[in-house]
Structures are given as structure tokens and as C-alpha cells.
Write an enzyme that holds these catalytic residues in place. Structure first.
Site, PDB file in Angstrom:
ATOM      1  N   THR A 249      10.749   2.146   9.286  1.00 47.13           N
ATOM      2  CA  THR A 249      10.539   2.040   7.852  1.00 47.13           C
ATOM      3  C   THR A 249       9.820   3.277   7.304  1.00 47.13           C
ATOM      4  OG1 THR A 249       9.284   0.878   6.162  1.00 47.13           O
ATOM      5  CG2 THR A 249       8.466   0.635   8.385  1.00 47.13           C
TER       6      THR A 249
ATOM      7  N   GLU B 111       7.808   3.182   4.967  1.00 45.27           N
ATOM      8  CA  GLU B 111       6.479   2.776   4.503  1.00 45.27           C
ATOM      9  C   GLU B 111       5.489   2.582   5.653  1.00 45.27           C
ATOM     10  OE1 GLU B 111       7.186  -0.521   1.828  1.00 45.27           O
ATOM     11  OE2 GLU B 111       7.360   0.818   0.126  1.00 45.27           O
TER      12      GLU B 111
HETATM   13 ZN   LIG Z   1       7.248  -2.144  -0.763  1.00 49.87          ZN
END
Ligand SMILES: [Zn+2]
Length: 365
Positions: free
Chosen positions: A164, A166
Site C-alpha cells: 500500500t 499509505e
Molecule cells: Zn485512506
């Protein structure tokens, strides 16, 4: 010790790794600039075949421990600063964690806490190793094979799908808060409604919320996926296990993935309940400060963090947030004490809140 030589190749693929196994090699020699595909790295780690970067006659060079280059994953991450152990990704413990992450992903989707490919989950399995969800996969559809292993700098060290984008948010939390073993980031609608208005929910309304979450912080908005975004949570992660991310969603940390998801549930349900209550036309009643102290004591016994444990904060601050103007939404930090006693603005806010409380009690508001 048998080596297979692939130093003449610029690209080393899964087939090369499979051939190395078929020929009984326990080292695969590749040249310095070779791109080794993630699935080849995975296969080699799984079968205990050492990847020797640097080629012939250099088989024992420390380069063998090098983390994969960012180019191999196309994620723009920087090379690892400290050694990481890709083999952790294939241990029995990792298999249990991977299943738990997939189950939690499905829970998040079923509860409508994530949409599209949104949300991400991580677990710190080693000092420098974190299992995480991949990018661009719905949390409902996750399988253990989709997951990735990254080091604390965000370099992917195992797993075939790119991690990901993030992950840096999670990694900042792991680095700043050693108690954090798992993080869950999601976009539950009612909690996110607070996050998009820059408000936090008040305290002393529902016991479960006090014990498991307590005071919620809100971090300022930054572009998701950037290191600036990741660092927005740093001022809060020591004393808060749950942070609202302005104009985005929430992140929760805990000792397990399951518990981090619980906190997301507790916060979302709390925000939802407050919003429903606000439509009933009656003021919300609060738990007394005395009873609130009992809840804080329970929380302390459970080993959960709370900014209110700091006695210097407790001394002059109210446990509750009765002194603020809205019964369901507070300006962040509105009830926190500032050094040097109350300011004129504080006194003004206090007068206004008392007036509002009285008006609310009289049913004229
Ligand atoms: Zn988010």
C-alpha cells in the site's frame, strides 16, 4: 554450497529461481545492476536460496543481504538502512497474522468502513519487518498471497503485490510508539464526518468509548501517501490509540490487528450514536466526572493510553467536555489546559458554554 550463476542477465525472473532450486543450488549469483522480480525474490526466500548480488567470486559479500531495489517494485521507496529478514514472511506466525489481516479486511468492508480499494492494515512482525496489505485490492477480496512484507523504511522485502502507498503512515506509528504492533486505517462514514469538519466527539457519554478510545485527536490534512501525511500523526500517537485524519478517515493502533479494528468500530459507533442523538431534540446527558475517573482507572489497568493520565493535564482540565458549545462536536483541544492558566478566550468560551448548557437544559436551544 552450490551456486547458480546468472550474472550475465539483466533480469532475473521466477524461472531462474525455480531452476536454481531444481539444480539443488543454495545460492543464486546475479550482477550488481540486475533487476530481480518480486516473485523470484519470494521464491528464493521461501526455499532458503541466498541471493548473491555482485556476481562471481563475491559470493559471501554482504550485498547478499541487500533489500530489493525500489525499482524492482516501482514504488519509489528508498533502499533499506538496516538489515531486514524476508524469511519472517513465511513463518507459521506470519501465516496466522496474514489470515487475521484478511479476516479484518473483510470485516472492514462488510461494515462499510472502506470503499473501493481504500483502507489498509499492517502488523509489525519483527523489529524491522511489517506485514501489510497491497495497493489496489479491495479489503473484501484479500487473500494471504496478496500481502507484502516491508522494512521500517517502506521498502518491500517480500510478497508479489506492491505494498500500500499509505504504509508510511503506519511505519511512523510503529517507529514512534513501540507499544503499537498493528495499525488499521479506514474511512468509516460517521467518524470521517467528524474528520471533514475538523471536530472531535466529546467524552463521558458512553463507557466503552471512554475505556477503549477516550480522547480522539485530529491530525491536519496532507496528501495521502506522502511522508508529510505520515508525519501528521506523530504528535498524537503516544497518548492516543485512535486519530482522526482531517478530510480523510481514521487510523487506530493496538497490540493486535483485531484490537485495532475494535477501536475503529468503537469510534465509528460512538460518532454514529452521537449524530443520531443530536436529532432527538433532547440534550445528551453525561457520565459524572467521578464515574468518569472510575472508567479511566479501568483503562489504566488495561494498559491503554490516554492523554488524561498525565496528571498535569488532569489537574486543571475537566474530564468531560461539558464546557464546550456543541453537545456532539468539539474543537480539538478545546478542553485541554494551556500552561499559565485560562486565557481571555478560554473564559469567554466557558461563559458561552455555561450559557449554552443552561439554555439546553431549559429546552430553548
Ligand atoms: Zn485512506
Amino acid at each position: 554450497m552450490k551456486s547458480m550463476d546468472r550474472t550475465g542477465q539483466k533480469l532475473v525472473s521466477l524461472r531462474d529461481a525455480q531452476n536454481a532450486l531444481a539444480e539443488g543450488a543454495n545460492r543464486l549469483l546475479v550482477c550488481e545492476n540486475a533487476v530481480v522480480t518480486p516473485s523470484a525474490r519470494d521464491f528464493l526466500a521461501q526455499h532458503n536460496i541466498t541471493l548473491v548480488i555482485g556476481g562471481k567470486g563475491n559470493a559471501t559479500a554482504p550485498a547478499a543481504q541487500k533489500a530489493p531495489t525500489a525499482a524492482a517494485y516501482g514504488n519509489g521507496a528508498q533502499p533499506s538502512r538496516s538489515a531486514s529478514n524476508a524469511k519472517l514472511f513465511y513463518t507459521p506466525e506470519a501465516e496466522v497474522i496474514k489470515k487475521e489481516i484478511c479476516a479484518i479486511g473483510r470485516k472492514l468492508w462488510m461494515r462499510q468502513f472502506v470503499d473501493g480499494n481504500g483502507g489498509n492494515i499492517s502488523y509489525r512482525i519483527g523489529p524491522n519487518e511489517v506485514i501489510c496489505t497491497p495497493t489496489l485490492v479491495s479489503k473484501y477480496d484479500l487473500t494471504p498471497e496478496d500481502l507484502s512484507l516491508v522494512d521500517l523504511e517502506g521498502n518491500q522485502i517480500a510478497g508479489t503485490k506492491p505494498r500500500t502507498s499509505e504504509i508510511f503512515l503506519h511505519l511512523e506509528i510503529f517507529k514512534a510508539q513501540p507499544e503499537a504492533k498493528a495499525c488499521v486505517h479506514c474511512h468509516p462514514p460517521h467518524a470521517t464526518a467528524y474528520a471533514i469538519t475538523g471536530r472531535v466527539p466529546p467524552n463521558l457519554v458512553i463507557p466503552e468509548f471512554e475505556v477503549f478510545v477516550g480522547k480522539v485527536a485530529i491530525s491536519p490534512y496532507e496528501t495521502p501517501g506522502t511522508s508529510a501525511f505520515a508525519q501528521t500523526v506523530l504528535p498524537y500517537v503516544k497518548d492516543h490509540n485512535t486519530v482522526l485524519l482531517a478530510n480523510h478517515g481514521i487510523i487506530c493502533w493496538a497490540d493486535t490487528v483485531t484490537h485495532a479494528e475494535w477501536y475503529a468500530e468503537v469510534l465509528e459507533t460512538y460518532c454514529w450514536t452521537l449524530l443520531i442523538a443530536s436529532q432527538l431534540g433532547a440534550p445528551i446527558s453525561h457520565i459524572s466526572e467521578q464515574k468518569g475517573s472510575d472508567l479511566l482507572a479501568i483503562k489504566k489497568r488495561l494498559g491503554l493510553p490516554d492523554v488524561r493520565f498525565d496528571t498535569s493535564n488532569m489537574k486543571e482540565c475537566q474530564l468531560s467536555d461539558l464546557e464546550v458549545s456543541s453537545p456532539i462536536a468539539l474543537t480539538p483541544g478545546a478542553s485541554e489546559c494551556k500552561p499559565g492558566g485560562p486565557t481571555e478566550a478560554d473564559l469567554e468560551a466557558l461563559v458561552k458554554s455555561v450559557t449554552d448548557a443552561v439554555m439546553g437544559a431549559l429546552g430553548t436551544k
